[in-house]
Scaffold this motif. Structure first.
Motif, PDB file in Angstrom:
ATOM      1  N   SER A 258     -12.008  -6.807   0.411  1.00 21.67           N
ATOM      2  CA  SER A 258     -11.674  -8.030  -0.347  1.00 21.67           C
ATOM      3  C   SER A 258     -11.534  -9.245   0.533  1.00 21.67           C
ATOM      4  O   SER A 258     -11.579  -9.272   1.672  1.00 21.67           O
ATOM      5  CB  SER A 258     -10.394  -7.831  -1.142  1.00 21.67           C
TER       6      SER A 258
ATOM      7  N   ASN B 147      -8.715  -3.109   0.915  1.00 24.00           N
ATOM      8  CA  ASN B 147      -8.206  -4.358   1.486  1.00 24.00           C
ATOM      9  C   ASN B 147      -9.233  -5.008   2.411  1.00 24.00           C
ATOM     10  O   ASN B 147      -9.369  -6.231   2.422  1.00 24.00           O
ATOM     11  CB  ASN B 147      -6.911  -4.095   2.263  1.00 24.00           C
ATOM     12  N   ASP B 148      -9.962  -4.199   3.168  1.00 26.92           N
ATOM     13  CA  ASP B 148     -10.995  -4.729   4.070  1.00 26.92           C
ATOM     14  C   ASP B 148     -12.146  -5.333   3.296  1.00 26.92           C
ATOM     15  O   ASP B 148     -12.761  -6.302   3.735  1.00 26.92           O
ATOM     16  CB  ASP B 148     -11.505  -3.638   5.002  1.00 26.92           C
TER      17      ASP B 148
ATOM     18  N   ASP C 280       0.828  -1.203   0.000  1.00 30.64           N
ATOM     19  CA  ASP C 280       0.000   0.000   0.000  1.00 30.64           C
ATOM     20  C   ASP C 280       0.863   1.252   0.000  1.00 30.64           C
ATOM     21  O   ASP C 280       0.579   2.217  -0.711  1.00 30.64           O
ATOM     22  CB  ASP C 280      -0.939   0.020   1.209  1.00 30.64           C
TER      23      ASP C 280
ATOM     24  N   ARG D 258      -6.838   2.534   0.202  1.00 29.04           N
ATOM     25  CA  ARG D 258      -6.249   1.182   0.079  1.00 29.04           C
ATOM     26  C   ARG D 258      -6.708   0.300   1.238  1.00 29.04           C
ATOM     27  O   ARG D 258      -7.017  -0.869   1.042  1.00 29.04           O
ATOM     28  CB  ARG D 258      -4.718   1.265   0.047  1.00 29.04           C
TER      29      ARG D 258
END
Length: 106
Positions: free
Chosen positions: A106, A103-104, A73, A99
């Motif tokens: 996915s 990320n959370d 990131d 980012r």
């Protein structure tokens, strides 16, 4: 009197060696947070005071969270800002936040 080229080269090398060793030993491409001058960032802002306050707060947050942020990131956001020719802690913090959200999700 101008400094001798050899002295400049030696001084430059001495400054770079610790950074290279740190990066090689940690295996991380960029463990150092960016160090931009808030005054330079805000010199063309409509409200220098507001910009300086925003950048200073963003800088503190970025520096506080830098090592806890995934290396991918950090690299992504630094490259994105570099591509846009932007040096701004506010923009960097925004990118890192986006980012983290991605990320959370996915």
């Amino acid at each position: 009197m101008r400094p001798a080229p050899l002295k400049i080269a030696v001084a430059s090398t001495l400054l770079l060696v610790p950074m290279l060793i740190a990066n090689a030993s940690t295996g991380m491409a960029n463990t150092q947070a960016p160090r931009w001058e808030v005054g330079s960032i805000c010199q063309t802002a409509k409200s220098v005071t507001a910009c300086t306050r925003r950048e200073a707060l963003s800088r503190a947050t970025v520096l506080d969270r830098w090592l806890a942020t995934p290396d991918g990131d950090r690299q992504f956001c630094l490259e994105e800002l570099k591509t846009k020719d932007v040096e701004s802690y506010w923009s960097l913090l925004d990118c890192l936040g986006n980012r983290a959200i991605a990320n959370d999700a996915s």
